[in-house]
Design a protein around this motif. Structure first.
Motif, PDB file in Angstrom:
ATOM      1  N   PRO A 129      14.108  26.773  -9.781  1.00 22.49           N
ATOM      2  CA  PRO A 129      15.406  27.483  -9.839  1.00 22.49           C
ATOM      3  C   PRO A 129      15.296  28.889 -10.424  1.00 22.49           C
ATOM      4  N   MET A 146       0.840  -1.205   0.000  1.00 25.11           N
ATOM      5  CA  MET A 146       0.000   0.000   0.000  1.00 25.11           C
ATOM      6  C   MET A 146       0.884   1.267   0.000  1.00 25.11           C
ATOM      7  N   PRO A 147       0.561   2.268  -0.788  1.00 23.18           N
ATOM      8  CA  PRO A 147       1.404   3.462  -0.822  1.00 23.18           C
ATOM      9  C   PRO A 147       1.467   4.161   0.538  1.00 23.18           C
ATOM     10  N   ARG A 148       2.593   4.776   0.813  1.00 20.09           N
ATOM     11  CA  ARG A 148       2.753   5.481   2.076  1.00 20.09           C
ATOM     12  C   ARG A 148       2.787   6.986   1.840  1.00 20.09           C
ATOM     13  N   HIS A 149       2.392   7.732   2.841  1.00 18.76           N
ATOM     14  CA  HIS A 149       2.400   9.187   2.734  1.00 18.76           C
ATOM     15  C   HIS A 149       3.749   9.690   3.237  1.00 18.76           C
ATOM     16  N   GLU A 150       4.654   9.997   2.323  1.00 21.07           N
ATOM     17  CA  GLU A 150       5.998  10.387   2.715  1.00 21.07           C
ATOM     18  C   GLU A 150       6.104  11.908   2.829  1.00 21.07           C
ATOM     19  N   VAL A 196       7.845  14.466   1.584  1.00 22.25           N
ATOM     20  CA  VAL A 196       8.767  14.886   0.523  1.00 22.25           C
ATOM     21  C   VAL A 196       8.698  16.404   0.411  1.00 22.25           C
ATOM     22  N   PRO A 197       9.843  17.099   0.578  1.00 18.54           N
ATOM     23  CA  PRO A 197       9.809  18.561   0.525  1.00 18.54           C
ATOM     24  C   PRO A 197       9.482  19.074  -0.877  1.00 18.54           C
ATOM     25  N   ASP A 198       8.755  20.182  -0.922  1.00 23.54           N
ATOM     26  CA  ASP A 198       8.396  20.799  -2.200  1.00 23.54           C
ATOM     27  C   ASP A 198       9.343  21.976  -2.428  1.00 23.54           C
ATOM     28  N   GLU A 199      10.418  21.732  -3.183  1.00 25.90           N
ATOM     29  CA  GLU A 199      11.437  22.776  -3.385  1.00 25.90           C
ATOM     30  C   GLU A 199      10.923  23.857  -4.337  1.00 25.90           C
ATOM     31  N   PRO A 200      11.430  25.080  -4.171  1.00 29.01           N
ATOM     32  CA  PRO A 200      11.047  26.138  -5.121  1.00 29.01           C
ATOM     33  C   PRO A 200      11.751  25.907  -6.466  1.00 29.01           C
ATOM     34  N   TRP A 232       6.405  28.294  -8.040  1.00 34.73           N
ATOM     35  CA  TRP A 232       5.900  27.457  -9.134  1.00 34.73           C
ATOM     36  C   TRP A 232       4.719  28.128  -9.832  1.00 34.73           C
TER      37      TRP A 232
END
Lengths: 566, 44
Positions: free
Chosen positions: B13, B1-5, B7-11, B18
């Motif tokens: 470049p 089952m997928p996990r909720h990680e 993960v940082p949302d980088e700006p 965005w």
């Protein structure tokens, strides 16, 4: 093909495979094999996405399309940047955060197992059918133009693709795609430069563009709306957006490319690159086709570009008169083109207008003679609805381009076939192992077991594609119908993801039945109406959403799982 | 089952956010269509 062409071709193919395998070292876990350990930089993903999307038939067909119908095919891609922005803002962060291997894995968490399985099967059917055709289509054209046996071409391409895809997994696929894209761009630039260099000395690039415009070959934008017309600004913006949303958001062959990114930002950048570069690239390919058309204003093109069919009608009693009419119409058109260029240089607008009128009359005469030749092909037992558009560019390449460039362009065709095919095989194997085998047949096995299963699944789909390509040769005109099979399924997949992301109240059962009803609506539209296939995605998606909402509100109380994005 | 990680949302470049990148892409599309339209008108 001269020895120098063979040398160029062999060097290109060997370097593609060697580089891909070299960069894929260490693909020894499922995560590394299927998703490159999620370490890929944006530029590799960007070029891989572009290469996977561009099959050989794209180059062969697109240039031919511009030759006969002008540049308006570019409008088909107007929806792509809009779709990319929506995907970057929605599914890219969602897929990254949930650490899924496939787009359909997410559907189980949001809905249930049956919805995930249905979406996976829809993908396997649709992509499985096109995998064989991706290899077969260029083999067919190469066999006719170069006399290579179809079996040899499909087996050669299939064997090379299976070898590096099974061995190196997605890393090999991605880095090979980067190489392939480089060869494709270089080959296209060489083709355009050579086509322009072959024009008479008195015809400049601007003269060539002017002549192409007079002939209606630079008609990049058409604002007239028609449901049955595939290529106008409205079908491109609306239908194209839905098509590309489905293709880049729900088709595992594309989703898997950007799931390999080392971060959300890297994946987004790869899609933004495509949003910016894809339309100019397609316009460039179409412009090559338009310039090939201008080249043939001054050098007589064959009556039919498909040599085998031309030979078929040459023994008919009607042929001499047909050939004579064709030569006369060509000379008339050539003289008119020369007159237009001379009057342009002299600034004589009255003479130019007379030249344009004469030119258009000669073009109609030429088109009418070619139409008579096509009818003669049918009457002589040839293909019904005969059309030689796909043979125009390769016919030009093999007959007029210099030694070395011919080998390069054939390398472009094979590189494009391999990049599209390897992406398809790799994604089919991933869905087979992750969504079907691991989910329904063998859960909880070791990583090594799934790695081995992934390699076997890749080999299976590769062999299947080659076998199906061999069978496709017997389908005849049905190939055209099968080739459009993707548009019969994309709307359903897109509708399911729209429900997952945008309608929290909708549960698994409503989504499942919504997909089935949506698919029925698309099939009914295809069978009973003349609506262009680009609109099937819109119809399918809207029907899935409407049906699922109707079921949800008619039968409230179904347990709804929370979306992971909440 | 997928996990909720997490993960940082980088700006991005460039352009800072965005949203600005997306807006730039849409403006670019409009400009491209405008250029193609002008090209069609100029060479017909």
């Amino acid at each position: 093909m001269k020895p120098a062409d063979w040398a160029v071709l062999a060097t290109a193919l060997v370097s593609i495979v060697s580089y891909g395998l070299y960069r894929s070292r260490g693909s020894n876990t499922v995560d590394r094999y299927l998703l490159a350990g999620r370490t890929m930089p944006w530029y590799a993903m960007a070029l891989s996405i572009m290469a996977t999307q561009a099959s050989a038939i794209t180059f062969i067909s697109t240039t031919g399309q511009a030759y006969v119908d002008g540049m308006r095919f570019v409008q088909f891609y107007f929806g792509l940047p809009i779709a990319m922005v929506i995907i970057c803002a929605t599914v890219v962060p969602l897929f990254h955060r949930t650490r899924v291997y496939t787009a359909y894995e997410y559907l189980e968490n949001r809905f249930d197992s049956k919805t995930r399985s249905l979406a996976s099967i829809v993908f396997l059917c649709q992509r499985g059918l096109s995998a064989g055709l991706t290899i077969y289509a260029p083999a067919l054209v190469l066999s006719v133009i170069l006399g290579w046996p179809e079996r040899l071409t499909t087996s050669l391409v299939g064997a090379v693709v299976v070898m590096y895809t099974v061995t190196g997994g997605i890393k090999a696929v991605t880095w090979s795609d980067v190489q392939q894209m480089g060869i494709i761009v270089f080959g296209l630039i060489a083709s355009l430069v050579t086509a322009l260099a072959l024009l008479p000395d008195s015809v400049s690039v601007f003269d060539a563009a002017y002549l192409a415009g007079v002939a209606g070959r630079l008609n990049a934008v058409t604002t007239h709306f028609d449901w049955q017309d595939r290529y106008n600004i409205w079908s491109g913006l609306l239908g194209g957006t839905f098509l590309f949303l489905a293709y880049f958001g729900c088709d595992q062959s594309q989703v898997q490319r950007y799931l390999t990114g080392r971060s959300i930002a890297q994946s987004r950048l790869s899609l933004i690159f495509n949003a910016v570069a894809k339309i100019p690239m397609q316009a460039f390919i179409l412009f090559i086709g338009a310039m090939v058309f201008v080249f043939y204003l001054f050098a007589q093109p064959p009556l039919l570009f498909q040599r085998a069919e031309l030979q078929r009608i040459q023994s008919r009693a009607e042929y001499p008169a047909l050939a004579s009419d064709y030569s006369r119409a060509f000379d008339r058109r050539k003289n008119a083109a020369v007159s237009i260029v001379e009057s342009r240089h002299a600034g004589d607008s009255a003479q130019k207008e007379r030249g344009i009128v004469e030119y258009r009359a000669a073009q109609r005469e030429l088109d009418s003679t070619r139409a008579r030749a096509s009818r003669l092909v049918e009457q002589s037992g040839g293909e019904k609805g005969f059309n030689d558009t796909n043979y125009i560019f390769l016919s030009f390449v093999t007959q007029h381009l210099p030694v070395g460039i011919v080998g390069l362009v054939i390398a472009v065709i094979l590189a494009a076939t391999m990049s599209a095919s390897s992406g398809e095989i790799n994604s089919l194997a991933t869905v087979t192992v992750i969504d079907i085998y691991r989910r329904h047949f063998r859960s909880g096995a070791s990583d090594r077991h799934y790695l081995l299963a992934s390699r076997w699944a890749t080999a299976f789909w590769g062999v299947y594609a080659v076998c199906f390509a061999g069978f496709a040769g017997r389908l005849g005109p049905l190939i055209v119908a099968v080739n459009q099979v993707g548009s019969l399924f994309y709307g359903t997949l897109l509708g399911c993801f729209v429900l997952a992301l945008g309608f929290r109240r909708v549960g698994g059962t409503a989504a499942f039945w919504g997909m089935l009803i949506g698919e029925a609506a698309i099939l009914a539209t295809a069978a009973l109406t003349g609506i262009s296939w680009l609109w099937y995605n819109v119809i399918g998606c809207v029907t899935v959403v409407a049906a699922a909402l109707a079921i949800t509100y008619a039968k409230p109380g179904e347990p709804v799982r929370k979306a992971l994005s909440e | 089952m997928p996990r909720h990680e997490d993960v940082p949302d980088e700006p991005p470049p460039f352009l800072g956010t965005w949203k600005r990148v997306y807006l730039a892409v849409l403006i670019y599309l409009a400009a491209l269509i405008g250029a193609f339209y002008a090209f069609t008108r100029a060479y017909r």
